[in-house]
Design a protein around this motif. Structure first.
Motif, PDB file in Angstrom:
ATOM      1  N   ASN A  41     -36.072 -18.262 -15.082  1.00  0.00           N
ATOM      2  CA  ASN A  41     -36.883 -18.747 -14.441  1.00  0.00           C
ATOM      3  C   ASN A  41     -37.312 -20.511 -13.997  1.00  0.00           C
ATOM      4  O   ASN A  41     -37.609 -21.038 -15.034  1.00  0.00           O
ATOM      5  N   TRP A  43     -40.415 -21.712 -11.590  1.00  0.00           N
ATOM      6  CA  TRP A  43     -40.952 -21.699 -10.239  1.00  0.00           C
ATOM      7  C   TRP A  43     -41.292 -22.955  -9.229  1.00  0.00           C
ATOM      8  O   TRP A  43     -41.039 -23.229  -8.539  1.00  0.00           O
ATOM      9  N   LEU A  78     -41.158 -19.334  -6.487  1.00  0.00           N
ATOM     10  CA  LEU A  78     -42.536 -19.017  -5.883  1.00  0.00           C
ATOM     11  C   LEU A  78     -41.661 -19.486  -5.006  1.00  0.00           C
ATOM     12  O   LEU A  78     -41.218 -20.764  -4.448  1.00  0.00           O
ATOM     13  N   ASN A 129     -48.346 -13.150  -5.567  1.00  0.00           N
ATOM     14  CA  ASN A 129     -48.924 -12.949  -7.663  1.00  0.00           C
ATOM     15  C   ASN A 129     -49.819 -12.168  -7.756  1.00  0.00           C
ATOM     16  O   ASN A 129     -51.283 -12.272  -6.750  1.00  0.00           O
ATOM     17  N   SER A 134     -50.909 -19.420  -8.550  1.00  0.00           N
ATOM     18  CA  SER A 134     -50.184 -19.982  -7.479  1.00  0.00           C
ATOM     19  C   SER A 134     -51.466 -19.297  -6.394  1.00  0.00           C
ATOM     20  O   SER A 134     -50.757 -19.251  -4.973  1.00  0.00           O
ATOM     21  N   ASN A 211     -44.612 -11.919  -8.000  1.00  0.00           N
ATOM     22  CA  ASN A 211     -44.715 -12.215  -9.051  1.00  0.00           C
ATOM     23  C   ASN A 211     -45.829 -10.753 -10.242  1.00  0.00           C
ATOM     24  O   ASN A 211     -47.311 -10.900  -9.516  1.00  0.00           O
ATOM     25  N   TRP A 372     -37.528 -17.570 -19.229  1.00  0.00           N
ATOM     26  CA  TRP A 372     -39.162 -17.999 -19.258  1.00  0.00           C
ATOM     27  C   TRP A 372     -39.005 -18.952 -19.942  1.00  0.00           C
ATOM     28  O   TRP A 372     -40.321 -18.895 -20.866  1.00  0.00           O
ATOM     29  N   PRO A 398     -46.147 -21.904 -15.828  1.00  0.00           N
ATOM     30  CA  PRO A 398     -47.554 -22.352 -14.993  1.00  0.00           C
ATOM     31  C   PRO A 398     -48.769 -23.135 -15.227  1.00  0.00           C
ATOM     32  O   PRO A 398     -49.397 -23.060 -16.877  1.00  0.00           O
TER      33      PRO A 398
END
Length: 431
Positions: A41, A43, A78, A129, A134, A211, A372, A398
């Motif tokens: 991942n 993003w 993303l 999401n 986000s 997501n 992740w 994130p």
């Protein structure tokens, strides 16, 4: 939705051009050969690719080169973000409540896909999401319900109020219409770097509805019927605009379905949902104690193995591939500094990768993973390890989480060796 036949596809439907990932039963195929992958991942890929003040294209190219050297060819990124009043949300996003959309970030996505295409990499792009970081589903509601929203973690609205609020998105035609406007614009976009339409770009493997979309936070209020209907409608909508690419839910599996196996099956049953997704988060789910990894790891691993096995069983029942597209683990002691060892993370990664190799080696449905997350050359910028609103040293975590909690950095030698070895063994599995 005019023009769709019974299958959910329009007359545009045709065999995907060479270089596109396809599904054959519970396998992925790429140019007629099995496509199994070890991915990550990232993003923030479009952010790094942006020509604006938050971008760093030189770093993006270095990160992609380093990932390629590890054997990682699949990135989950993303592709959306909604300008939001939510306190933990990104403040520089792909869109506001109406067009025009943020061309700097869209140009960043163009650049990311162009560079990935040069390296033979594939992108999974999520377009919404369930969570706040986000903007997401709560923000779409905020735009269409008169300005009402709930912050995740607000003591005045304890869990599961945020999740129940977010899931109301599936019942709100005005919010869904705004989402579909954006999806149509992205899926129908022409890349400003390559001149190629996104629908014709083999650097994209899959469009993802969101997501971690969930039907809610508790059984009492979960709008299951609306959740299933939104998944089917959105998948049909995307395939109508782009029959060349796969479509996936982004769902976590059982933990994203209130522990209901029936929900996982129904969420992944629509014909235009091409494969089963699931996520694995032992710390978030209290399967392991970060302060006592030695004492709690064995039970965590047993639960994780069972969780993986359950989703492989579901994928087998549905006759579709399965991808563990998020999994992560903390550093020793549960702290965030890059100087801390990754003993238990490494053990956890080996367990996951062994499961992939065992299933794929026997012709099973486990087709790939995205850990992740890739932190690469990024580093936390503040003593509290939290992301500031103007930070551009992106790591994999994130913005609402400590920067470094689950990120794999370019200095994590032992973890990188495990990833590299797994990617090499996947490539050697027989067809």
């Amino acid at each position: 939705m005019a023009g769709l036949g019974a299958s959910g596809l329009s007359s545009l439907d045709a065999r995907a051009p060479d270089g596109f990932v396809r599904v054959d039963g519970h396998r992925f195929l790429l140019d007629g050969n099995p496509y199994r992958y070890c991915g990550t991942n990232m993003w923030y890929g479009a952010y790094l690719g942006s020509p604006g003040p938050l971008g760093n294209r030189d770093r993006l190219k270095r990160e992609l080169d380093n990932l390629g050297k590890l054997g990682l060819g699949n990135l989950r990124v993303l592709g959306s973000g909604e300008l939001s009043p939510l306190k933990n949300s990104l403040k520089y996003t792909f869109r506001g409540p109406k067009p025009p959309y943020n061309e700097d970030l869209l140009a960043g996505l163009d650049y990311l896909l162009a560079e990935m295409g040069k390296r033979g990499m594939k992108a999974v792009i999520y377009l919404n999401n369930f969570w706040e970081w986000s903007g997401g589903m709560v923000t779409y509601q905020y735009w269409t319900n008169g300005g009402h929203y709930i912050n995740l973690g607000d003591p005045a609205h304890p869990w599961p109020e945020f999740a129940d609020f977010s899931a109301q998105f599936y019942t709100m035609p005005a919010a869904i219409a705004l989402y579909e406007d954006y999806v149509a614009a992205i899926v129908g976009r022409t890349n400003t770097v390559t001149g190629r339409k996104y629908r014709d770009d083999p650097a994209i493997m899959s469009w993802q509805l969101a997501n971690e979309p969930r039907p809610g936070g508790g059984l009492a209020k979960a709008p299951f019927a609306a959740f299933y209907a939104w998944i089917a409608r959105s998948a049909d909508f995307i395939k109508h605009h782009d029959p060349n690419h796969l479509v996936s839910t982004g769902n976590e599996g059982l933990k994203g379905c209130l522990e209901s196996e029936e929900c996982v099956v129904r969420a992944h049953s629509p014909a235009n949902i091409d494969y089963v997704t699931f996520h694995l988060w032992p710390l978030n789910w209290s399967w392991v104690d970060a302060g006592d990894l030695k004492g709690t790891y064995a039970d965590c691993e047993a639960k994780s193995r069972d969780y993986i096995a359950t989703h492989l069983k579901i994928a087998g029942q549905l006759g579709k591939p399965a991808v563990l597209e998020e999994f992560g683990f903390v550093r020793d002691g549960g702290a965030y500094g890059i100087d801390l060892p990754t003993t238990w993370r490494d053990r956890f990664y080996r367990m996951v990768f062994d499961a992939v190799e065992a299933s794929a080696g026997q012709g099973g449905p486990f087709a790939g993973t995205n850990f992740w997350a890739w932190g690469g050359a990024g580093r936390a910028q503040h003593p509290d390890f939290m992301m500031g609103p103007n930070d551009t040293s992106y790591v994999g975590d994130p913005p609402q989480e400590p920067q470094g909690r689950n990120s794999v950095f370019d200095c994590d030698a032992s973890t990188l060796a495990i990833i590299r070895g797994h990617a090499r063994r996947l490539r050697k599995l027989p067809a």
